[in-house]
Design a protein around this motif. Structure first.
Motif, mmCIF file in Angstrom:
data_model
loop_
_atom_site.group_PDB
_atom_site.id
_atom_site.type_symbol
_atom_site.label_atom_id
_atom_site.label_comp_id
_atom_site.label_asym_id
_atom_site.label_seq_id
_atom_site.Cartn_x
_atom_site.Cartn_y
_atom_site.Cartn_z
ATOM 1 N N CYS A 81 -25.316 -22.765 65.245
ATOM 2 C CA CYS A 81 -24.535 -23.622 66.142
ATOM 3 C C CYS A 81 -24.577 -25.071 65.670
ATOM 4 C CB CYS A 81 -25.089 -23.567 67.564
ATOM 5 S SG CYS A 81 -24.972 -21.949 68.342
ATOM 6 N N THR A 82 -23.466 -25.743 65.839
ATOM 7 C CA THR A 82 -23.420 -27.186 65.641
ATOM 8 C C THR A 82 -24.071 -27.837 66.850
ATOM 9 O OG1 THR A 82 -21.377 -27.031 64.375
ATOM 10 C CG2 THR A 82 -21.865 -29.169 65.372
ATOM 11 N N ALA A 83 -24.894 -28.861 66.603
ATOM 12 C CA ALA A 83 -25.583 -29.522 67.711
ATOM 13 C C ALA A 83 -25.685 -31.021 67.449
ATOM 14 C CB ALA A 83 -26.975 -28.930 67.903
ATOM 15 N N GLN A 84 -25.662 -31.774 68.532
ATOM 16 C CA GLN A 84 -25.875 -33.215 68.496
ATOM 17 C C GLN A 84 -26.952 -33.557 69.513
ATOM 18 O OE1 GLN A 84 -22.310 -35.507 69.119
ATOM 19 N NE2 GLN A 84 -21.196 -34.449 67.502
ATOM 20 N N TYR A 85 -27.776 -34.519 69.132
ATOM 21 C CA TYR A 85 -28.840 -34.993 70.012
ATOM 22 C C TYR A 85 -28.549 -36.440 70.377
ATOM 23 C CZ TYR A 85 -33.405 -36.982 71.179
ATOM 24 O OH TYR A 85 -34.422 -37.665 71.780
ATOM 25 N N TRP A 86 -28.425 -36.697 71.675
ATOM 26 C CA TRP A 86 -28.112 -38.022 72.196
ATOM 27 C C TRP A 86 -29.273 -38.529 73.039
ATOM 28 C CZ3 TRP A 86 -23.469 -40.628 71.307
ATOM 29 C CH2 TRP A 86 -22.501 -39.893 70.605
#
Length: 151
Positions: free
Chosen positions: A132-137
């Motif tokens: 999965c593509t993931a971003q951490y904010w």
């Protein structure tokens, strides 16, 4: 294919961040599932959403009612079928299959809770290991900053 966005809450509580993110998702035309396993958390969030942001009401309902299929925002621990976006709160699980099938998956977690941090790290690893593509904010001085991206 969708992506998982992890929101590390440190400056703003869930009760402030969730309505903001739901508003953004609704502006995209997405039907939103707010998933939590804790019924008391869902009831509290239901109250928060009924109070609504100052600039508008977010129509929603608690799962188990007669009009669940018509709700633009549904709060409950139910399957993601028929939704474009899941907002996982309180450590509710999300599968890689759901991330891939939905437009967006948001995982919100309390940055001041060690157990929540560990659970989010585990979710990040499981989802990114599954492709999965993931971003951490994270929040910095009241602003959201992208700290990491994978995929």
């Amino acid at each position: 294919m969708g992506a998982a966005f992890f929101y590390h809450l440190t400056d703003s509580p869930l009760e402030a961040t969730l309505p903001m993110l739901i508003g953004k998702a609704r502006k995209q035309g997405w039907r939103v599932l707010v998933r939590a396993e804790d019924q008391s958390l869902l009831a509290r969030l239901d109250d928060v959403l009924w109070a609504g942001p100052d600039d508008g009401f977010l129509p929603h309902g608690l799962a188990g009612g007669p009009h669940d299929a018509d709700q633009p925002v549904l709060l409950g621990d139910v399957p993601s079928d028929g939704f474009s976006c899941i907002m996982s709160v309180g450590g509710a699980p999300v599968t890689a299959e759901e991330v891939g099938a939905l437009a967006r998956t948001c995982i919100l977690f309390d940055g001041h809770d060690g157990t929540a941090l560990e659970r989010a790290r585990g979710q990040w690893k499981a989802l990114t290991d599954a492709g999965c593509t993931a971003q951490y904010w994270a929040q910095e001085g009241g602003r959201w900053t992208k700290k990491a991206e994978k995929g």
